[in-house]
Design a protein around this motif. Structure first.
Motif, mmCIF file in Angstrom:
data_model
loop_
_atom_site.group_PDB
_atom_site.id
_atom_site.type_symbol
_atom_site.label_atom_id
_atom_site.label_comp_id
_atom_site.label_asym_id
_atom_site.label_seq_id
_atom_site.Cartn_x
_atom_site.Cartn_y
_atom_site.Cartn_z
ATOM 1 N N VAL A 61 56.912 100.002 29.030
ATOM 2 C CA VAL A 61 57.570 101.114 28.181
ATOM 3 C C VAL A 61 56.588 101.257 27.061
ATOM 4 C CG1 VAL A 61 59.396 101.738 26.555
ATOM 5 C CG2 VAL A 61 59.865 100.819 29.051
ATOM 6 N N ALA A 62 56.201 100.372 26.570
ATOM 7 C CA ALA A 62 55.341 100.404 25.221
ATOM 8 C C ALA A 62 54.012 101.178 25.765
ATOM 9 C CB ALA A 62 55.049 99.077 24.635
ATOM 10 N N ALA A 63 53.627 100.700 26.932
ATOM 11 C CA ALA A 63 52.390 101.492 27.470
ATOM 12 C C ALA A 63 52.376 102.869 28.111
ATOM 13 C CB ALA A 63 51.844 100.388 28.438
ATOM 14 N N GLY A 64 53.334 103.343 27.928
ATOM 15 C CA GLY A 64 53.850 104.872 28.307
ATOM 16 C C GLY A 64 53.713 104.768 29.881
ATOM 17 N N LYS A 65 54.105 103.932 30.588
ATOM 18 C CA LYS A 65 53.976 103.838 32.211
ATOM 19 C C LYS A 65 55.363 104.352 32.705
ATOM 20 C CE LYS A 65 49.929 101.807 32.333
ATOM 21 N NZ LYS A 65 48.556 102.545 32.699
ATOM 22 N N SER A 78 66.374 83.782 25.335
ATOM 23 C CA SER A 78 66.302 83.090 24.012
ATOM 24 C C SER A 78 66.071 84.095 22.771
ATOM 25 C CB SER A 78 65.200 81.899 23.792
ATOM 26 O OG SER A 78 63.997 82.648 24.177
ATOM 27 N N ILE A 79 65.709 85.195 22.769
ATOM 28 C CA ILE A 79 65.591 86.525 21.993
ATOM 29 C C ILE A 79 66.680 87.607 22.698
ATOM 30 C CG2 ILE A 79 64.421 87.946 20.547
ATOM 31 C CD1 ILE A 79 61.972 86.134 20.668
ATOM 32 N N ALA A 80 67.520 87.758 22.059
ATOM 33 C CA ALA A 80 68.624 88.525 22.628
ATOM 34 C C ALA A 80 67.958 90.093 23.276
ATOM 35 C CB ALA A 80 69.679 89.031 21.765
ATOM 36 N N LEU A 81 67.209 90.620 22.256
ATOM 37 C CA LEU A 81 66.599 92.221 22.774
ATOM 38 C C LEU A 81 65.322 92.065 22.816
ATOM 39 C CD1 LEU A 81 69.162 94.032 20.754
ATOM 40 C CD2 LEU A 81 69.358 93.496 23.022
ATOM 41 N N ASP A 82 64.829 92.837 23.830
ATOM 42 C CA ASP A 82 63.246 93.186 23.806
ATOM 43 C C ASP A 82 62.958 94.291 22.822
ATOM 44 O OD1 ASP A 82 60.372 92.916 25.513
ATOM 45 O OD2 ASP A 82 60.927 94.886 24.671
ATOM 46 N N PRO A 83 62.269 94.001 21.419
ATOM 47 C CA PRO A 83 62.158 94.952 20.812
ATOM 48 C C PRO A 83 61.207 96.289 21.267
ATOM 49 C CG PRO A 83 60.853 93.208 20.263
ATOM 50 C CD PRO A 83 61.562 92.705 21.250
ATOM 51 N N LEU A 84 60.483 96.150 22.057
ATOM 52 C CA LEU A 84 59.715 97.317 22.521
ATOM 53 C C LEU A 84 60.539 98.219 23.240
ATOM 54 C CD1 LEU A 84 56.269 95.477 23.860
ATOM 55 C CD2 LEU A 84 56.544 96.946 21.705
ATOM 56 N N PHE A 85 61.474 97.686 24.064
ATOM 57 C CA PHE A 85 62.291 98.409 24.904
ATOM 58 C C PHE A 85 63.397 98.944 23.991
ATOM 59 C CE2 PHE A 85 66.651 98.481 26.478
ATOM 60 C CZ PHE A 85 66.796 99.466 27.418
ATOM 61 N N THR A 86 63.838 98.268 23.141
ATOM 62 C CA THR A 86 64.886 98.794 22.174
ATOM 63 C C THR A 86 64.398 100.037 21.509
ATOM 64 O OG1 THR A 86 65.753 96.505 22.023
ATOM 65 C CG2 THR A 86 66.300 98.099 20.217
ATOM 66 N N ALA A 87 63.247 99.858 20.752
ATOM 67 C CA ALA A 87 62.924 100.923 20.228
ATOM 68 C C ALA A 87 62.699 102.314 20.882
ATOM 69 C CB ALA A 87 61.416 100.508 19.437
ATOM 70 N N ALA A 88 62.095 102.200 21.991
ATOM 71 C CA ALA A 88 62.104 103.443 23.077
ATOM 72 C C ALA A 88 63.443 103.830 23.250
ATOM 73 C CB ALA A 88 61.190 103.003 24.282
ATOM 74 N N ARG A 89 64.512 103.044 23.536
ATOM 75 C CA ARG A 89 65.522 103.463 24.052
ATOM 76 C C ARG A 89 66.528 104.217 22.751
ATOM 77 N NH1 ARG A 89 69.963 104.896 25.217
ATOM 78 N NH2 ARG A 89 71.816 103.909 26.324
ATOM 79 N N GLU A 90 66.330 103.471 21.386
ATOM 80 C CA GLU A 90 66.851 104.343 20.276
ATOM 81 C C GLU A 90 66.146 105.579 20.079
ATOM 82 O OE1 GLU A 90 66.218 101.187 17.479
ATOM 83 O OE2 GLU A 90 68.261 100.263 17.909
ATOM 84 N N ALA A 253 55.849 92.906 18.048
ATOM 85 C CA ALA A 253 56.348 94.306 18.571
ATOM 86 C C ALA A 253 57.084 94.873 17.469
ATOM 87 C CB ALA A 253 57.071 94.017 19.809
ATOM 88 N N LYS A 254 57.349 94.508 16.434
ATOM 89 C CA LYS A 254 58.188 95.029 15.394
ATOM 90 C C LYS A 254 57.231 95.853 14.476
ATOM 91 C CE LYS A 254 62.161 91.899 15.737
ATOM 92 N NZ LYS A 254 62.986 90.790 15.300
#
Length: 288
Positions: A61-65, A78-90, A253-254
């Protein structure tokens, strides 16, 4: 038995823009990350990605693919959310089909069975239906019950990672769960399997019973030997998740500047360069 061994670049070069690709594994567990990184190096875009997502989804997602995402969740475990996907989703950058996990699997089962849909009770009475207005219901011909008619999710290509495979594509998982990788393969027109090690067919039962022989060669197009090919996700029992590196990924990623530095350091070269950069990262961590 045909020898299906190919190179990583050869496999990924057959993926074209606009295709629907399924990515096996679960969250941050046994993901075909070497294949994902090779996709990042390609000029492929406009993909529809189907996954129980983890860093595979975040990176693509972050790479625009990615144009569209069909998913049950996206998590680093172990980390609830992937920040790259979350940002694109928001930001609303993706077309999405956000399914209940049972519905997601039903779509794969339908495609694997070459059906246009399958009925399920999953999603009935939930907000999943409102979030996916394209979904329809169907009445049972045998009772008064009503089911969600989940459309099939056929794949152009499936990418999965396993612990062992023979040269013909008989694939074996040795960890705690197959993560529905067999359904991804059966739902796909072509399946590429990355594996920690290619072994002789007669040696496949040395480390696990026949129950671990998840995938028949009849569903496999090509096999690529990629040691540590799931890094930084788990590939039990060969190795666990690289938690220190995953934390570094998520923290980088943040922040845009930190992310550009991460990409330059770890994703700017080939697969060997990636693992060399990871080794340098751990060497620095050990000195702290």
């Amino acid at each position: 038995m045909p020898d299906k061994r190919i190179g990583l670049s050869e496999a990924v070069s057959s993926i074209e823009s606009g295709m629907t690709i399924g990515i096996g594994g679960w969250g941050s567990r046994r993901k075909p990350m070497a294949a994902v990184r090779e996709l990042l190096r390609s000029d492929v875009t406009d993909l529809t990605v189907v996954a129980f997502g983890g860093p595979d989804v975040g990176l693509l997602v972050a790479a625009g693919k990615v144009r569209k995402l069909i998913y049950g969740f996206v998590s680093l475990d172990s980390i609830a959310l992937d920040p790259l996907f979350t940002a694109a989703r928001e930001r609303g950058e993706l077309e999405i089909n956000e399914y209940d996990e049972g519905m997601f699997v039903t779509g794969l089962r339908a495609a694997a069975s070459r059906l246009s849909f399958l009925p399920t009770l999953a999603g009935i009475g939930s907000d999943v239906m409102a979030a996916n207005p394209h979904l329809k219901t169907v009445a049972s011909p045998y009772s008064d019950d009503e089911y969600v008619a989940v459309p099939a999710t056929p794949l152009d290509v499936a990418l999965i990672h396993v612990n062992r495979s023979d040269s013909g594509g008989n694939a074996q998982f040795l960890g705690p769960d197959p993560y529905f990788d067999d359904l991804f393969a059966m739902a796909a027109a072509r399946t590429f399997v990355t594996t920690e090690r290619i072994v002789e067919t007669e040696d496949l039962l040395d480390e696990g019973s026949f129950h671990t022989l998840m995938l028949s060669r009849m569903y496999v197009t090509g096999v690529i030997e990629t040691p540590r090919g799931a890094h930084f996700t788990t590939c039990e029992p060969d190795y666990g998740r690289d938690e220190a590196f995953q934390k570094h990924y998520a923290a980088s990623a943040k922040d845009p500047e930190s992310w550009r530095a991460f990409v330059a350091e770890f994703l700017g070269g080939d697969e060997a360069g990636y693992h060399e950069a990871v080794a340098r990262f751990h060497a620095v961590q050990e000195k702290k």
